[in-house]
Structures are given as structure tokens and as C-alpha cells.
Write a protein that holds these residues in place. Sequence first.
Motif, PDB file in Angstrom:
ATOM      1  N   ASN A 144       0.828  -1.199   0.000  1.00  0.00           N
ATOM      2  CA  ASN A 144       0.000   0.000   0.000  1.00  0.00           C
ATOM      3  C   ASN A 144       0.869   1.257   0.000  1.00  0.00           C
ATOM      4  O   ASN A 144       1.454   1.617   1.028  1.00  0.00           O
ATOM      5  N   ARG A 145       0.944   1.916  -1.137  1.00  0.00           N
ATOM      6  CA  ARG A 145       1.667   3.185  -1.161  1.00  0.00           C
ATOM      7  C   ARG A 145       0.830   4.220  -0.425  1.00  0.00           C
ATOM      8  O   ARG A 145      -0.400   4.249  -0.538  1.00  0.00           O
ATOM      9  N   PHE A 146       1.475   5.075   0.331  1.00  0.00           N
ATOM     10  CA  PHE A 146       0.734   6.047   1.140  1.00  0.00           C
ATOM     11  C   PHE A 146       1.096   7.486   0.804  1.00  0.00           C
ATOM     12  O   PHE A 146       0.639   8.409   1.464  1.00  0.00           O
ATOM     13  N   LEU A 147       1.922   7.687  -0.252  1.00  0.00           N
ATOM     14  CA  LEU A 147       2.246   9.027  -0.709  1.00  0.00           C
ATOM     15  C   LEU A 147       2.007   9.116  -2.215  1.00  0.00           C
ATOM     16  O   LEU A 147       2.254   8.156  -2.944  1.00  0.00           O
ATOM     17  N   ASP A 148       1.550  10.256  -2.676  1.00  0.00           N
ATOM     18  CA  ASP A 148       1.424  10.540  -4.106  1.00  0.00           C
ATOM     19  C   ASP A 148       2.436  11.619  -4.477  1.00  0.00           C
ATOM     20  O   ASP A 148       2.710  12.541  -3.687  1.00  0.00           O
ATOM     21  N   PHE A 149       2.976  11.513  -5.712  1.00  0.00           N
ATOM     22  CA  PHE A 149       3.958  12.478  -6.211  1.00  0.00           C
ATOM     23  C   PHE A 149       3.423  13.085  -7.502  1.00  0.00           C
ATOM     24  O   PHE A 149       3.039  12.364  -8.417  1.00  0.00           O
ATOM     25  N   GLN A 150       3.411  14.418  -7.558  1.00  0.00           N
ATOM     26  CA  GLN A 150       2.864  15.095  -8.731  1.00  0.00           C
ATOM     27  C   GLN A 150       3.747  16.286  -9.091  1.00  0.00           C
ATOM     28  O   GLN A 150       4.021  17.143  -8.242  1.00  0.00           O
ATOM     29  N   TRP A 151       4.176  16.328 -10.381  1.00  0.00           N
ATOM     30  CA  TRP A 151       4.857  17.520 -10.864  1.00  0.00           C
ATOM     31  C   TRP A 151       3.828  18.611 -11.063  1.00  0.00           C
ATOM     32  O   TRP A 151       2.748  18.375 -11.613  1.00  0.00           O
ATOM     33  N   ARG A 152       4.165  19.812 -10.640  1.00  0.00           N
ATOM     34  CA  ARG A 152       3.218  20.915 -10.771  1.00  0.00           C
ATOM     35  C   ARG A 152       3.077  21.304 -12.248  1.00  0.00           C
ATOM     36  O   ARG A 152       4.064  21.419 -12.975  1.00  0.00           O
ATOM     37  N   ASN A 153       1.845  21.505 -12.689  1.00  0.00           N
ATOM     38  CA  ASN A 153       1.518  21.976 -14.038  1.00  0.00           C
ATOM     39  C   ASN A 153       2.053  21.054 -15.129  1.00  0.00           C
ATOM     40  O   ASN A 153       2.484  21.515 -16.197  1.00  0.00           O
ATOM     41  N   LEU A 154       2.036  19.764 -14.886  1.00  0.00           N
ATOM     42  CA  LEU A 154       2.504  18.808 -15.892  1.00  0.00           C
ATOM     43  C   LEU A 154       1.350  17.867 -16.233  1.00  0.00           C
ATOM     44  O   LEU A 154       0.827  17.166 -15.357  1.00  0.00           O
ATOM     45  N   SER A 155       0.945  17.845 -17.499  1.00  0.00           N
ATOM     46  CA  SER A 155      -0.143  16.970 -17.929  1.00  0.00           C
ATOM     47  C   SER A 155       0.362  15.537 -18.053  1.00  0.00           C
ATOM     48  O   SER A 155       1.576  15.282 -18.024  1.00  0.00           O
ATOM     49  N   SER A 156      -0.559  14.597 -18.219  1.00  0.00           N
ATOM     50  CA  SER A 156      -0.167  13.194 -18.371  1.00  0.00           C
ATOM     51  C   SER A 156       0.644  12.990 -19.651  1.00  0.00           C
ATOM     52  O   SER A 156       1.590  12.194 -19.686  1.00  0.00           O
ATOM     53  N   GLY A 157       0.283  13.720 -20.725  1.00  0.00           N
ATOM     54  CA  GLY A 157       1.043  13.620 -21.967  1.00  0.00           C
ATOM     55  C   GLY A 157       2.452  14.173 -21.812  1.00  0.00           C
ATOM     56  O   GLY A 157       3.422  13.604 -22.319  1.00  0.00           O
ATOM     57  N   GLU A 158       2.583  15.300 -21.105  1.00  0.00           N
ATOM     58  CA  GLU A 158       3.908  15.869 -20.845  1.00  0.00           C
ATOM     59  C   GLU A 158       4.736  14.938 -19.973  1.00  0.00           C
ATOM     60  O   GLU A 158       5.948  14.798 -20.165  1.00  0.00           O
ATOM     61  N   ASN A 159       4.075  14.296 -19.018  1.00  0.00           N
ATOM     62  CA  ASN A 159       4.788  13.342 -18.167  1.00  0.00           C
ATOM     63  C   ASN A 159       5.290  12.149 -18.976  1.00  0.00           C
ATOM     64  O   ASN A 159       6.398  11.646 -18.734  1.00  0.00           O
ATOM     65  N   ALA A 160       4.495  11.711 -19.963  1.00  0.00           N
ATOM     66  CA  ALA A 160       4.917  10.600 -20.822  1.00  0.00           C
ATOM     67  C   ALA A 160       6.148  10.986 -21.630  1.00  0.00           C
ATOM     68  O   ALA A 160       7.082  10.187 -21.786  1.00  0.00           O
ATOM     69  N   LEU A 161       6.179  12.221 -22.143  1.00  0.00           N
ATOM     70  CA  LEU A 161       7.339  12.677 -22.910  1.00  0.00           C
ATOM     71  C   LEU A 161       8.557  12.837 -21.998  1.00  0.00           C
ATOM     72  O   LEU A 161       9.682  12.485 -22.382  1.00  0.00           O
ATOM     73  N   LEU A 162       8.334  13.334 -20.789  1.00  0.00           N
ATOM     74  CA  LEU A 162       9.424  13.458 -19.822  1.00  0.00           C
ATOM     75  C   LEU A 162      10.018  12.089 -19.506  1.00  0.00           C
ATOM     76  O   LEU A 162      11.240  11.950 -19.336  1.00  0.00           O
ATOM     77  N   ASN A 163       9.182  11.066 -19.447  1.00  0.00           N
ATOM     78  CA  ASN A 163       9.669   9.703 -19.206  1.00  0.00           C
ATOM     79  C   ASN A 163      10.591   9.224 -20.320  1.00  0.00           C
ATOM     80  O   ASN A 163      11.579   8.533 -20.063  1.00  0.00           O
ATOM     81  N   ILE A 164      10.249   9.559 -21.562  1.00  0.00           N
ATOM     82  CA  ILE A 164      11.089   9.145 -22.690  1.00  0.00           C
ATOM     83  C   ILE A 164      12.494   9.743 -22.541  1.00  0.00           C
ATOM     84  O   ILE A 164      13.507   9.030 -22.622  1.00  0.00           O
ATOM     85  N   TYR A 165      12.557  11.042 -22.305  1.00  0.00           N
ATOM     86  CA  TYR A 165      13.852  11.699 -22.111  1.00  0.00           C
ATOM     87  C   TYR A 165      14.596  11.079 -20.929  1.00  0.00           C
ATOM     88  O   TYR A 165      15.809  10.847 -20.987  1.00  0.00           O
ATOM     89  N   SER A 166      13.876  10.839 -19.841  1.00  0.00           N
ATOM     90  CA  SER A 166      14.509  10.361 -18.608  1.00  0.00           C
ATOM     91  C   SER A 166      15.061   8.951 -18.768  1.00  0.00           C
ATOM     92  O   SER A 166      16.145   8.642 -18.252  1.00  0.00           O
ATOM     93  N   ARG A 167      14.334   8.106 -19.483  1.00  0.00           N
ATOM     94  CA  ARG A 167      14.823   6.735 -19.667  1.00  0.00           C
ATOM     95  C   ARG A 167      16.090   6.716 -20.511  1.00  0.00           C
ATOM     96  O   ARG A 167      17.043   5.994 -20.198  1.00  0.00           O
TER      97      ARG A 167
END
Length: 627
Positions: A399-422
Motif C-alpha cells: 500500500n503506497r501512502f504518498l502521491d507524487f505530482q509535478w506541478r503543471n505537468l499533464s499526463s502527456g507531458e509526463n509521458a514525454l518526460l519519461n522518454i527523455y529520462s529513460r
Amino acid sequence: MELLYLWIQDYYGVIRKQGFNFSSKYSFNYDVHLKELSMEENPHYIEGFFQGKISNVTGIVGENGSGKSTILDFIKNELVTDMGGVQHKAIIILSDNIGRHLVYHHTGIAIEKGNYAEYGFQIHTYEETQNDGIITYPFIPELNNCLFVFFSNVFDHRKESEGGNLANISTNHLVQSDLKEDIRLNIADPGASEVEIHKLSELYRQIEFIEKFYWEDNLLPFKIPNELYVIPRRLPIEGKLIETLKRDYPDYLNLLVNIFAALKKESSQRNPYNWFLNNFYRTLIINFLYEHTHYIKALKLKGKVLKVQRLRGRNIYYKINSFFRSLYGQEKRGADRESVIRRIEGIIGIIDFIRVSVKKEDIDMEGLGFKMLLNDASSKSPGEFKKFIANYKRSFVFNRFLDFQWRNLSSGENALLNIYSRFNSVSNLISEDKNSTYSVTVLIDEGELYLHPQWQKSFVQILISFLPKLFTNCKSIQVIITSNSPFILSDLPRSHVIFLKKDAEGRTVVAGLEEHKQTFAANIHTLLVDSFFMQNGLSGEFAKEKINRLIEFIINSSRSQLIEKRHEVEKMINIIGEPIIRNKLLQMVKDKIPFEMMDINRRIEELERQVELLRKEKEGKPSDSDQ
């Protein structure tokens, strides 16, 4: 190293006697009947088309099931060093890192003639060997100094290749390998959720990317985020926990009630910081006790850890810290308690981070969570937050008990950020002293998935501008992309594209666009209307069925039936976006019901409506429009 051509005799029945050109300079063809390997230069070839270290970009496009991913599987499983060797009969043509042109073919595939020697290509054979019943498959030695990188966003639990000189950053692989790596580092529990650990590892990779590239302008099509919110979750397990404690662990329940009472008293000051601490510690305690009473060997709480008033500390927050430190000392003396100790260590690390690094100004106005600023002059170092994530991984199992959210980042932007990060995570693995004789082959399987069309249109540009920033010491970078998207195709010349279709037996065959159309800088709509991408038009099947039913009704109904339903028919026609279809249907209705008759019927209906209004007014009843 650059892969130029593959001819595969039989790869699991999907690819049979098919050749694939990856070179933009040469076009190869193997005739299995004539046993002839021929080639010719591409008259439209442009040296250095992609500029810099990018030697070539090849797109593999085709309908689902046409074999796009299978080609990448062959490269990963057969060409990567230490993956078992080349186990299937094939012709493999490549240029090595010192400029030699080489042709490797299995001894079972004869090459008896051809013009390859005229272009300076050297022939080599390979075959498997057998010793005491053990079959050994050969490797292509020139591929030893090539790093293969495989990326895919697809998550379908498919088993992925790993090992050798392959860096696998596909979602299927990382979901499993992230947990394995954390278990190896004694960060995560062997029973932890693969998906939850993967999400946190993705966040870790994002932080590493931001730490490295935050100050570089125009790298992403949006501002690189540096403000991360951490929010304790509202756990739906509190009721279950209290029931379990009441039934099986009454001493634990008494402890929990006293902690809740003390937290409530402390947070009565009603400032955001205290609200946050109350919410945070309450969530922490609930999750810890719930996991241990439901899934893990029960804690052996005894002595002062069961009495809040006996715990050291000037307030309840310090007392909870004291509770876990006392529990840690108690469990440390026990046998076979490694997993429990790991969790307590993680929780103590989290508490220390909150106590030292989270200030009142970091708490949001409602006291729900706190923010972390990365790469800011006033912020803590990203290293501290990465350590916080590692401790969080230690602190829970299911059971995870914390959530992490980048401010002002959409799900699509997060997907693109993942590509760069990987991709950045791969470059971090390459040793600094690696010389410039190694090359990189990047394999991408439908990498544009989950991206907005605007970013799909930019995907090739993103790759050719970003990859050289990562692999600065390599000799060259070759990119091979599979895709269903015409957006990818419009960034590649026709000679850089492999078109695939399925034959009647479901096997991969090489196809092409109609009328030998050029692809580079082609209009997206022009590419879409080609039957290679779309069969039976561009409209959706649901819309097509609706229009066909409407046409059938207009044709087969009587005039009186059409007049009766004309309002519904007109509404349906008016929502059709394609003007040619819309105007044609209007003409069909006009031909069957003259507009004069339609106008007369409308006038009759309007007069009848007015008569009805007058009748109701005379009777003193409110009309429908007054209600």
C-alpha cells in the motif's frame, strides 16, 4: 556500426524469406532462387542528411500484426552480444566502426553471385557448432562494440530481452527490472508491487534528468518542471485496521487511539504546517500497522512502545519518531526480522527528511502536502530527494501512502518526460572513459504512443537533437523506429522507410505506397488517405454505419414516412462534417420531398402550434412555453 540489410529465412513463421533495407545509401536484394546478392546505390542519397552523429534513421511502418516488432525482436535476440548468438539463418550486412562493409550469411544460405564486391563488400559465413550434443551459436564480432538501446511504451507483460550490450528501457522490462534492482540493493521487499516500485523508479529517473538538463533551453517542447508535490494519500484501510486490532491486537488499538488523540490535539492550532504533519503521521502509522497485521509477520510490540506517554519527545511528532526508533532497536535484536527492519529504517529516513528538509513555507495552503524545488538556488539538492524516494520504497510493501505530482505537468507531458529520462538513464551507465570507437543502435517500438499528435509530429526531431547530447563519446548513432503513425513517415525520405503488410497466411511481406509516392515533408492527410494506412476511407466505422442506415432509410422509405421523420433526418444530416456527403444527402431528401411541400408542411405545423397556444390561453391554461 550501422546495420544495412537483413534477409531472414524463417523467424518463428512470422518472417519467411524476406529482406529489409536499413541503408539509405544502398538498396540490397537477395534472390533465393538465383542465389544472388545484388545491390545498387540510391540516386537520391544525401550524405549527412540527419547531421552530426546520427548516421541514419529508418522507419518501419505497417498495420498491426504485420511484423514490425518481430524485426526488432530479431535484432535484439540474435545480434546483441551474449544473447545466445545468431540462432536463425540470415544474411546480415553492416558497416563496422572502422568503415569496412561486411556481409555475413549462414552457410545454409548460398550466395553464389552478385555485384557486392564492386562496392567493396566482404563476404563472411557463420554457422552453429555442436559439441557433445550442445549447440553453440556464433556472434557477429563487429557488433561487440555496439550499444543497443531498446525503448517501448507498450505494457502488455511481454517477456523482454536483457543482458549483453543491450540496454532495455521498455516499460515491459523496467516494470520487472526496477523491482529486481531494488531488491538487489536491499531497498525494496521481494513481495513489493512491481508497478508501484516502477512508478517510483520512473520518478527517480525524471529527477536525474532534470538535475542534468534543467538549465538547457528548448530541450523539451514545454518548460522542464522543478516543483514536485508530495501528498499523503487518504487510505481506505483505516476501518479494516481498527477492526483487526480490536479483534486480535487490543494493545495495538489502544496505542493507535492514543496517537490519534495526541495528533488531533497537536493539530488544533489549525495552521497548514500542523495540518500537514497530522495528516502525514496519521497516514504513516495506519499504513505501517495495516501491512504488518494483514500481510507481514506481526510486530512484537511490548514495553514502552505501547505507551505514548512513555515515549520521549516534547510533542506527538517527536514521540512517533521515538516510537519507530525504539521499535527499530527492539526488532534489531530479533532473528529473521530483516524485512521489518528495512521498513522501519525507511520510515525513520522519511521522518528525518520531513523534520530537516520540509519547512513551513513548503506546505501548501490547505496543509495537504509539501513541495520540493529541484535545481533552485534555495532548494535542497536533488540527491536528498532521491534518498527520500529510496527510503519511501523501503517503507511499504503493498500500500503506497504518498502521491507524487509535478506541478503543471499533464499526463502527456509526463509521458514525454519519461522518454527523455529513460534515455538519460542509459547514458549514465556508460563509463566516462569509453572511447569513441563504440556506436549506438537505438530501437524504438511505437515510441509515439500516448503522445499528442503535435508531439508525434516532432518525435523524429526530438530524437535526432537529443540523442547526440546523451551519447557524446560515441562514433555514430543509428535509429530504427516502428510506427503506425504517418507523422513519423512525413519526417523520413521514402528510402528510409520499410513498408510491411501481412499476406493471406499472416506472414510479413514488404509492401509500398501507391504510385510510388514520396514521404518526406508529405502532407499528413495525403499519407493517411493512401490505402496502405487506411482502407475503406477515413471515416470511423460507427459514423459510416450510421450514414449507411440513413441512406437506406431515405431510399427505401415512402414520401409520407420521410416527411414524418424529416426532423430527425435533417438533424442527422446537419451533424455530418464532410460537406460532400452532407450536401449529397440533402439533395437526396430534396429529390424525394420537393421543398415546396416541405415548406407547406412546416407552415401547417406552425399554424397548428399557434392554434393550440390560443386554445390554452382561452381556457386559462399556461402554455408549454410559460412552464
